[in-house]
Design a protein around this motif. Structure first.
Motif, PDB file in Angstrom:
ATOM      1  N   THR A 106       0.819  -1.220   0.000  1.00 61.91           N
ATOM      2  CA  THR A 106       0.000   0.000   0.000  1.00 61.91           C
ATOM      3  C   THR A 106       0.849   1.265   0.000  1.00 61.91           C
ATOM      4  O   THR A 106       0.433   2.306  -0.486  1.00 61.91           O
ATOM      5  N   ASP A 107       2.040   1.178   0.552  1.00 63.34           N
ATOM      6  CA  ASP A 107       2.973   2.320   0.590  1.00 63.34           C
ATOM      7  C   ASP A 107       4.338   1.819   0.144  1.00 63.34           C
ATOM      8  O   ASP A 107       5.180   1.463   0.966  1.00 63.34           O
ATOM      9  N   PRO A 108       4.575   1.752  -1.166  1.00 64.48           N
ATOM     10  CA  PRO A 108       5.800   1.127  -1.677  1.00 64.48           C
ATOM     11  C   PRO A 108       7.078   1.761  -1.146  1.00 64.48           C
ATOM     12  O   PRO A 108       8.033   1.061  -0.841  1.00 64.48           O
ATOM     13  N   ASN A 109       7.106   3.083  -0.993  1.00 62.32           N
ATOM     14  CA  ASN A 109       8.349   3.735  -0.577  1.00 62.32           C
ATOM     15  C   ASN A 109       8.779   3.291   0.821  1.00 62.32           C
ATOM     16  O   ASN A 109       9.944   3.001   1.068  1.00 62.32           O
ATOM     17  N   VAL A 110       7.840   3.206   1.716  1.00 57.51           N
ATOM     18  CA  VAL A 110       8.181   2.836   3.087  1.00 57.51           C
ATOM     19  C   VAL A 110       8.475   1.352   3.198  1.00 57.51           C
ATOM     20  O   VAL A 110       9.484   0.926   3.754  1.00 57.51           O
ATOM     21  N   ILE A 111       7.598   0.514   2.629  1.00 57.57           N
ATOM     22  CA  ILE A 111       7.743  -0.935   2.799  1.00 57.57           C
ATOM     23  C   ILE A 111       8.975  -1.440   2.059  1.00 57.57           C
ATOM     24  O   ILE A 111       9.723  -2.269   2.583  1.00 57.57           O
ATOM     25  N   ILE A 112       9.205  -0.990   0.855  1.00 60.42           N
ATOM     26  CA  ILE A 112      10.389  -1.442   0.120  1.00 60.42           C
ATOM     27  C   ILE A 112      11.650  -0.944   0.814  1.00 60.42           C
ATOM     28  O   ILE A 112      12.675  -1.629   0.823  1.00 60.42           O
ATOM     29  N   GLY A 113      11.580   0.225   1.445  1.00 57.96           N
ATOM     30  CA  GLY A 113      12.722   0.676   2.238  1.00 57.96           C
ATOM     31  C   GLY A 113      12.994  -0.259   3.395  1.00 57.96           C
ATOM     32  O   GLY A 113      14.143  -0.525   3.740  1.00 57.96           O
ATOM     33  N   ASP A 114      11.927  -0.802   4.001  1.00 60.91           N
ATOM     34  CA  ASP A 114      12.105  -1.790   5.060  1.00 60.91           C
ATOM     35  C   ASP A 114      12.722  -3.070   4.517  1.00 60.91           C
ATOM     36  O   ASP A 114      13.578  -3.682   5.163  1.00 60.91           O
ATOM     37  N   TYR A 115      12.287  -3.475   3.344  1.00 60.22           N
ATOM     38  CA  TYR A 115      12.828  -4.701   2.752  1.00 60.22           C
ATOM     39  C   TYR A 115      14.321  -4.569   2.435  1.00 60.22           C
ATOM     40  O   TYR A 115      15.072  -5.539   2.525  1.00 60.22           O
ATOM     41  N   GLU A 117      16.429  -3.071   4.185  1.00 58.95           N
ATOM     42  CA  GLU A 117      17.172  -3.258   5.429  1.00 58.95           C
ATOM     43  C   GLU A 117      17.399  -4.736   5.738  1.00 58.95           C
ATOM     44  O   GLU A 117      18.298  -5.076   6.506  1.00 58.95           O
ATOM     45  N   VAL A 118      16.571  -5.608   5.145  1.00 64.39           N
ATOM     46  CA  VAL A 118      16.719  -7.048   5.387  1.00 64.39           C
ATOM     47  C   VAL A 118      18.113  -7.524   4.954  1.00 64.39           C
ATOM     48  O   VAL A 118      18.716  -8.395   5.600  1.00 64.39           O
ATOM     49  N   PHE A 119      18.622  -6.944   3.883  1.00 66.28           N
ATOM     50  CA  PHE A 119      19.896  -7.393   3.324  1.00 66.28           C
ATOM     51  C   PHE A 119      21.095  -6.909   4.139  1.00 66.28           C
ATOM     52  O   PHE A 119      22.232  -7.220   3.799  1.00 66.28           O
ATOM     53  N   LYS A 120      20.854  -6.173   5.216  1.00 62.12           N
ATOM     54  CA  LYS A 120      21.934  -5.739   6.104  1.00 62.12           C
ATOM     55  C   LYS A 120      22.006  -6.569   7.380  1.00 62.12           C
ATOM     56  O   LYS A 120      22.842  -6.296   8.235  1.00 62.12           O
ATOM     57  N   THR A 121      21.145  -7.577   7.520  1.00 64.13           N
ATOM     58  CA  THR A 121      21.137  -8.413   8.726  1.00 64.13           C
ATOM     59  C   THR A 121      22.131  -9.557   8.572  1.00 64.13           C
ATOM     60  O   THR A 121      22.381 -10.049   7.460  1.00 64.13           O
ATOM     61  N   TRP A 122      22.698  -9.990   9.699  1.00 60.55           N
ATOM     62  CA  TRP A 122      23.650 -11.087   9.646  1.00 60.55           C
ATOM     63  C   TRP A 122      22.943 -12.418   9.377  1.00 60.55           C
ATOM     64  O   TRP A 122      23.560 -13.352   8.841  1.00 60.55           O
ATOM     65  N   GLU A 123      21.648 -12.503   9.704  1.00 56.96           N
ATOM     66  CA  GLU A 123      20.931 -13.766   9.476  1.00 56.96           C
ATOM     67  C   GLU A 123      20.863 -14.111   7.989  1.00 56.96           C
ATOM     68  O   GLU A 123      21.090 -15.266   7.610  1.00 56.96           O
ATOM     69  N   ASN A 149      16.361   0.113  -5.752  1.00 63.54           N
ATOM     70  CA  ASN A 149      14.929   0.101  -6.056  1.00 63.54           C
ATOM     71  C   ASN A 149      14.625   1.216  -7.046  1.00 63.54           C
ATOM     72  O   ASN A 149      14.652   2.393  -6.676  1.00 63.54           O
ATOM     73  N   PRO A 150      14.373   0.894  -8.332  1.00 70.65           N
ATOM     74  CA  PRO A 150      14.036   1.928  -9.305  1.00 70.65           C
ATOM     75  C   PRO A 150      12.788   2.694  -8.866  1.00 70.65           C
ATOM     76  O   PRO A 150      11.893   2.150  -8.224  1.00 70.65           O
ATOM     77  N   GLU A 151      12.748   3.950  -9.220  1.00 71.68           N
ATOM     78  CA  GLU A 151      11.649   4.822  -8.792  1.00 71.68           C
ATOM     79  C   GLU A 151      10.317   4.352  -9.355  1.00 71.68           C
ATOM     80  O   GLU A 151      10.219   3.920 -10.522  1.00 71.68           O
ATOM     81  N   ASP A 152       9.287   4.415  -8.509  1.00 70.15           N
ATOM     82  CA  ASP A 152       7.915   4.051  -8.867  1.00 70.15           C
ATOM     83  C   ASP A 152       7.783   2.580  -9.256  1.00 70.15           C
ATOM     84  O   ASP A 152       6.975   2.211 -10.117  1.00 70.15           O
ATOM     85  N   THR A 153       8.590   1.725  -8.664  1.00 69.61           N
ATOM     86  CA  THR A 153       8.475   0.278  -8.896  1.00 69.61           C
ATOM     87  C   THR A 153       8.484  -0.442  -7.555  1.00 69.61           C
ATOM     88  O   THR A 153       8.862   0.120  -6.528  1.00 69.61           O
ATOM     89  N   ARG A 154       8.083  -1.713  -7.585  1.00 70.20           N
ATOM     90  CA  ARG A 154       8.126  -2.581  -6.406  1.00 70.20           C
ATOM     91  C   ARG A 154       9.134  -3.708  -6.627  1.00 70.20           C
ATOM     92  O   ARG A 154       8.947  -4.828  -6.166  1.00 70.20           O
ATOM     93  N   VAL A 155      10.194  -3.394  -7.359  1.00 66.94           N
ATOM     94  CA  VAL A 155      11.216  -4.375  -7.713  1.00 66.94           C
ATOM     95  C   VAL A 155      12.515  -4.005  -7.009  1.00 66.94           C
ATOM     96  O   VAL A 155      12.926  -2.831  -7.014  1.00 66.94           O
ATOM     97  N   LEU A 156      13.136  -4.999  -6.401  1.00 64.93           N
ATOM     98  CA  LEU A 156      14.447  -4.831  -5.791  1.00 64.93           C
ATOM     99  C   LEU A 156      15.512  -5.441  -6.700  1.00 64.93           C
ATOM    100  O   LEU A 156      15.400  -6.607  -7.093  1.00 64.93           O
ATOM    101  N   TYR A 157      16.511  -4.654  -7.041  1.00 61.10           N
ATOM    102  CA  TYR A 157      17.651  -5.137  -7.817  1.00 61.10           C
ATOM    103  C   TYR A 157      18.740  -5.536  -6.823  1.00 61.10           C
ATOM    104  O   TYR A 157      19.185  -4.722  -6.023  1.00 61.10           O
ATOM    105  N   ILE A 158      19.177  -6.779  -6.902  1.00 57.63           N
ATOM    106  CA  ILE A 158      20.233  -7.288  -6.026  1.00 57.63           C
ATOM    107  C   ILE A 158      21.496  -7.453  -6.869  1.00 57.63           C
ATOM    108  O   ILE A 158      21.583  -8.346  -7.713  1.00 57.63           O
ATOM    109  N   LEU A 159      22.452  -6.565  -6.669  1.00 62.14           N
ATOM    110  CA  LEU A 159      23.692  -6.563  -7.451  1.00 62.14           C
ATOM    111  C   LEU A 159      24.821  -7.110  -6.600  1.00 62.14           C
ATOM    112  O   LEU A 159      25.016  -6.687  -5.457  1.00 62.14           O
ATOM    113  N   ILE A 160      25.580  -8.050  -7.167  1.00 65.01           N
ATOM    114  CA  ILE A 160      26.726  -8.660  -6.487  1.00 65.01           C
ATOM    115  C   ILE A 160      27.974  -8.415  -7.319  1.00 65.01           C
ATOM    116  O   ILE A 160      28.002  -8.710  -8.516  1.00 65.01           O
TER     117      ILE A 160
END
Length: 275
Positions: A106-115, A117-123, A149-160
């Motif tokens: 419902t609020d992509p900017n906030v929720i995707i920002g939370d997601y 942060e998941v990639f910064k956890t040691w778990e 996270n490209p603007e106005d999308t709900r897609v996360l790009y994971i670059l290694i």
């Protein structure tokens, strides 16, 4: 009677000539004294200026223009040296990208920002090590990954970023799977979907070599300009009649212009003929 008048006239003339001579001598002595004082003040000021030459920005600018070829040469050498160093010493990196889709937000900017942060956890780093059977520590994995996270999308790009292209793709895909399970188990939200898996990159990122080359260009220009400023300040040789008058307190009586059409051989021949 006439004889006495003549003697009187002669005496008056002698007295006048004597007074004029004394007045002229006094004037000359005063002029000499004034000239000596001016010479002493000029020589004192010239000694101070000779010990530490002031920085004339206009003169320095024209000096840089006359040495422009040296500045360009320094820039080229700096770029070549830093580029060669990066090519032989810096390990090329490969970038693999996987994509994760986050549904029902419902609020992509906030929720995707939370997601993100998941990639910064040691778990999640530990889950990637278990998936691949590797033993990377937290800081190593954190330095490899970049989440965008490209603007106005709900897609996360994971670059290694990794020096091994196959490992780069494997780590990117392992992060996608680990993040999918971690988000469902921990955050209690809808399960993300894998939008795209990472492929093995075939071309390494050469931006680092360009970065070093640009740094070398700037460093070469700065070092060359610094050396030129040092030479400019230490060079106290007179380059014009004004310089000679300023520093040596010696007036220039004549200036002989150089004829550029004459070659060195012709100049030597003319000198020999004059001798």
């Amino acid at each position: 009677m006439e004889y006495e008048l003549n003697e009187l006239d002669e005496r008056k003339n002698k007295e006048c000539r004597t007074a004029e001579a004394e007045l002229l001598a006094e004037i000359l002595s005063r002029m000499d004294e004034k000239q000596k004082n001016e010479q002493n003040s000029l020589s004192h000021g010239a000694g101070k200026r000779g010990s530490a030459r002031s920085l004339d920005l206009k003169e320095l600018f024209y000096y840089f223009l006359s040495k422009l070829y040296l500045i360009i040469l320094g820039m080229v050498l700096g770029a070549l040296l830093m580029g060669l160093y990066a090519f032989h010493r810096v390990t090329p990196m490969y970038i693999a990208t996987s994509k994760l889709f986050i549904p029902d937000t419902t609020d992509p900017n906030v929720i995707i920002g939370d997601y993100k942060e998941v990639f910064k956890t040691w778990e999640i780093h530990q889950m990637v090590n278990e998936e691949l059977g590797t033993y990377y520590n937290y800081s190593e994995l954190q330095s490899m990954i970049t989440v965008m996270n490209p603007e106005d999308t709900r897609v996360l790009y994971i670059l290694i970023r990794h020096p091994d292209p196959r490992k780069a793709a494997a780590i990117a895909n392992a992060y996608t799977v680990a993040a999918k399970h971690f988000i469902v188990q921990t955050m209690g939200t809808s399960e993300p979907r894998i939008l795209s898996t990472a492929l093995v990159p075939g071309i390494s990122s050469r931006m680092r070599i360009r970065y070093y080359a640009i740094r070398g260009t700037l460093l070469g220009a700065v070092l060359t300009c610094g050396l030129l400023v040092l030479v400019f300040l230490l060079d106290n040789r007179p380059k014009s009649p004004e310089h000679i008058m300023r520093y040596a307190n010696t007036p220039t009586l004549a200036v002989f212009p150089e004829i550029p059409s004459l070659s060195k051989t012709e100049k030597r021949g003319k000198k020999a003929r004059r001798i």
